[in-house]
Write a protein that holds these residues in place. Sequence first.
Motif, PDB file in Angstrom:
ATOM      1  N   TYR A  27       0.622  -1.302  -0.055  1.00 42.06           N
ATOM      2  CA  TYR A  27       0.107   0.042   0.040  1.00 42.06           C
ATOM      3  C   TYR A  27       0.765   1.130  -0.138  1.00 42.06           C
ATOM      4  O   TYR A  27       0.607   2.160  -0.539  1.00 42.06           O
ATOM      5  N   LEU A  30       1.797   2.163  -3.502  1.00 42.22           N
ATOM      6  CA  LEU A  30       0.790   2.635  -4.228  1.00 42.22           C
ATOM      7  C   LEU A  30       0.507   4.046  -3.856  1.00 42.22           C
ATOM      8  O   LEU A  30       0.069   4.970  -4.763  1.00 42.22           O
ATOM      9  N   GLU A 297     -11.347   2.240  -4.912  1.00 39.24           N
ATOM     10  CA  GLU A 297     -10.563   3.440  -4.898  1.00 39.24           C
ATOM     11  C   GLU A 297     -10.977   4.257  -3.814  1.00 39.24           C
ATOM     12  O   GLU A 297     -10.093   4.839  -3.286  1.00 39.24           O
ATOM     13  N   LEU A 300      -9.445   2.835  -0.489  1.00 38.48           N
ATOM     14  CA  LEU A 300      -8.050   2.879  -0.592  1.00 38.48           C
ATOM     15  C   LEU A 300      -7.615   4.224  -0.173  1.00 38.48           C
ATOM     16  O   LEU A 300      -6.430   4.603   0.578  1.00 38.48           O
ATOM     17  N   VAL A 316      -4.902   1.840 -10.102  1.00 36.80           N
ATOM     18  CA  VAL A 316      -4.948   0.726  -9.005  1.00 36.80           C
ATOM     19  C   VAL A 316      -5.379  -0.467  -9.582  1.00 36.80           C
ATOM     20  O   VAL A 316      -4.874  -1.401  -9.087  1.00 36.80           O
ATOM     21  N   CYS A 320      -2.818  -3.680  -8.838  1.00 33.79           N
ATOM     22  CA  CYS A 320      -3.670  -4.903  -8.395  1.00 33.79           C
ATOM     23  C   CYS A 320      -3.369  -6.052  -9.294  1.00 33.79           C
ATOM     24  O   CYS A 320      -2.711  -7.332  -8.780  1.00 33.79           O
ATOM     25  N   TYR A 327      -9.269  -7.743  -8.451  1.00 34.04           N
ATOM     26  CA  TYR A 327      -9.984  -6.688  -8.319  1.00 34.04           C
ATOM     27  C   TYR A 327     -11.308  -6.901  -8.983  1.00 34.04           C
ATOM     28  O   TYR A 327     -11.603  -7.216 -10.092  1.00 34.04           O
TER      29      TYR A 327
END
Length: 364
Positions: A27, A30, A297, A300, A316, A320, A327
């Motif tokens: 994470y 990202l 989204e 996250l 995203v 993934c 996803y």
Amino acid sequence: MTVSTSPPAGPPTPRARPTSNATVRDYSVLAKIVRESGLLRRRYTYYWTRLSLAVLAFGAVWAGVALVGDSWWQLALAAALAFVLAQLAFLGHDSAHRQVFRSRPWNDWTARIIANAFVGLSISWWTAKHDAHHTAPNQVGQDPDISPGVVAFTPEVLASRRGWRGVLARRQGWFFFPLLTLEGLYLHVASVRRLVSRRPVPHRGVELPLLLSRLVLYVAALAVLLPPGIAAAFLGTQLAVFGVLLGAAFAPNHKGMPIVPAGADVDFLRRQVLMSRNIRGNPVVDLVMGGLNRQIEHHLFPSMPRPNLKDVQPLVRAYCAELGVTYTEVGFFASYRIVIGYLNDVPGRARDPFSCPLAASLGR
């Protein structure tokens, strides 16, 4: 099976199969990419336009109520008011997530005024409930959205239903949307109960007068402007449509996704992605669902402005895919078929979240 949630320590090896050490960093990698993309910047023009249009629409509906008078066409205005209130509720949701302004007080007070004075909901009650959901979506004992209630979301709760309650629970999917017509009334009642309870409530002295004034003035306005029968039908229609609009926006995002056991410990990225479902659509779907159709989204990056979610989605999704994390995205109507099917067969569809797809994603 557990996965550590200790703080990230650095970037993982690209395309490497996740391990207990790598997953805790996924994470943070990202998040760094998203921060550098600029997609977390505020969108003031978007939100000021939406806020202004929503308030103008709210006033226009009430002007229409006064002009139409003694007519059953008032029910069309009741549905229109429900739609406007749902849009205001979505804006309150965004502000509570601090998507609108940089300033925390500006966000908090905007959400407080929208929710209590316009929509008739306690933002303190809703925020506490919603924050718990974001922290542990679909986790038993932690996510209030799957806690025992009228609807049984887990096999354990379903098994506890006996007699006629058990019969109804085994076919509860068919009653789900009819039950949503009561959601609007429930939200008002739950808000008042929270504010008059002895439990600590932030800004109770502001919220309670605003909320009660809004509810009393609303009923008083209907009583003054409309005959009793039409006023009652207006109120019932508005509450029913409002409940369906809000419930239909929130329900498809997690219902039917894996249920996480109470003691499970899953890293943040997989906790949010694997328990959430996106809904494909168009600008109409975006409007009706208040942007919540991009639920992955949003979970996250909950403080990301709503209009930026569509721009971060390809990033995203690709990330993934690189990690091998499932996803999930389905069509608008397909999402409701999934929800109804899940609720009609909770024991069969509440699969072990550590089989597929979660186990594969964690490399276990």
